[in-house]
Design a protein around this motif. Structure first.
Motif, PDB file in Angstrom:
ATOM      1  N   PRO A  80      80.379  42.261 124.573  1.00  0.00           N
ATOM      2  CA  PRO A  80      80.113  43.172 123.456  1.00  0.00           C
ATOM      3  C   PRO A  80      80.115  44.632 123.914  1.00  0.00           C
ATOM      4  O   PRO A  80      79.743  44.946 125.050  1.00  0.00           O
ATOM      5  CB  PRO A  80      78.709  42.764 122.987  1.00  0.00           C
ATOM      6  N   ALA A 107      84.645  39.585 115.835  1.00  0.00           N
ATOM      7  CA  ALA A 107      83.371  39.946 116.444  1.00  0.00           C
ATOM      8  C   ALA A 107      82.453  40.550 115.381  1.00  0.00           C
ATOM      9  O   ALA A 107      82.875  41.392 114.584  1.00  0.00           O
ATOM     10  CB  ALA A 107      83.591  40.942 117.569  1.00  0.00           C
ATOM     11  N   ALA A 109      78.746  42.382 115.181  1.00  0.00           N
ATOM     12  CA  ALA A 109      77.619  42.929 115.931  1.00  0.00           C
ATOM     13  C   ALA A 109      76.313  42.377 115.387  1.00  0.00           C
ATOM     14  O   ALA A 109      76.025  42.504 114.189  1.00  0.00           O
ATOM     15  CB  ALA A 109      77.633  44.451 115.860  1.00  0.00           C
ATOM     16  N   SER A 116      72.834  44.647 122.985  1.00  0.00           N
ATOM     17  CA  SER A 116      74.281  44.454 122.809  1.00  0.00           C
ATOM     18  C   SER A 116      74.542  42.966 122.634  1.00  0.00           C
ATOM     19  O   SER A 116      74.422  42.193 123.585  1.00  0.00           O
ATOM     20  CB  SER A 116      75.055  44.979 124.021  1.00  0.00           C
ATOM     21  N   MET A 118      76.977  40.011 120.215  1.00  0.00           N
ATOM     22  CA  MET A 118      78.001  39.723 119.218  1.00  0.00           C
ATOM     23  C   MET A 118      77.941  38.249 118.815  1.00  0.00           C
ATOM     24  O   MET A 118      77.773  37.373 119.669  1.00  0.00           O
ATOM     25  CB  MET A 118      79.409  39.996 119.773  1.00  0.00           C
TER      26      MET A 118
END
Length: 226
Positions: A80, A107, A109, A116, A118
């Motif tokens: 990510p 992807a 988030a 971080s 995904m």
């Protein structure tokens, strides 16, 4: 789409194989270092070429198999955006689509468990949620810059996907294998209240650290080079 759900019994980690039978291209999501030979054997048996190893986040409970798989297959290691993994071949941003043959992997988030993180949605049907959303649970938020409010917002983002979307988590500790967005919206006990209630719950779990955290985090920041 060719799909396999694989399991590491020591860390209760699911690894997922997504492949396009026509082109033979494949991706592995969250591979585990102790299971690299298993994964290579399966790829060979099915006549597949590994294109990507996708990490949902920098794991604290197991060491990734990406580095060894990359050595054996010349695949690309994908993390990510924002993950502190300098050895990765590239990072992906929110909404970016990776192609594995004719398969599209989007992807999404989903920070909160870590800063971080995904989720990956394959062909609009199979959602690989990493440690953001579990079956009747969710990932913890008390280390690696986790934030309970951010995780709540990320899960609500996933809950806007079609209700029939299949949910495949990064771990399961009770033998469960798959759920749906509709099921988790209705039955997930951690998401019964509002954002404030969720934050209070997550901030008071008082869980022990993962057994491998001191080993796993630095190893995964090095793509699993140990």
């Amino acid at each position: 789409m060719l799909f396999r759900q694989l399991f590491d019994y020591e860390t209760y980690t699911y690894t997922y194989l997504v492949a396009d039978p026509e082109s033979g291209e494949a991706a592995l999501i969250d591979p585990v270092i102790e299971q690299v030979e298993r994964d290579l054997k399966l790829l060979q048996e099915l006549g597949l070429t590994l294109k990507y190893c996708l990490e949902t986040h920098v794991h604290a409970d197991h060491v990734t198999g990406t580095s060894r798989l990359r050595e054996k297959t010349n695949c690309l290691g994908i993390v990510p955006q924002g993950a502190e993994v300098a050895c990765a071949d590239r990072s992906v941003t929110d909404g970016e689509v990776l192609n594995v043959g004719s398969i599209e992997i989007q992807a999404i988030a989903t920070p909160g468990h870590t800063d971080s993180h995904m989720a990956f949605l394959a062909n609009g049907t199979h959602l690989f949620t990493g440690d953001a959303l579990f079956i009747r649970g969710c990932g913890r938020t008390d280390f690696q810059s986790g934030d309970a409010g951010t995780l709540y917002d990320s899960i609500q983002k996933l809950f806007r996907l079609p209700p029939e979307t299949l949910v495949y988590p990064g771990h399961d500790y009770r033998g469960q294998m798959v759920s749906t967005i509709a099921e988790e919206k209705q039955f997930n006990p951690r998401l019964k209240g509002d954002r404030q209630a969720f934050v209070h719950l997550m901030d008071n779990l008082n869980l022990p650290d993962p057994k491998k955290i001191m080993e796993a985090v630095p190893a995964n920041q090095a793509c699993g080079n140990v």
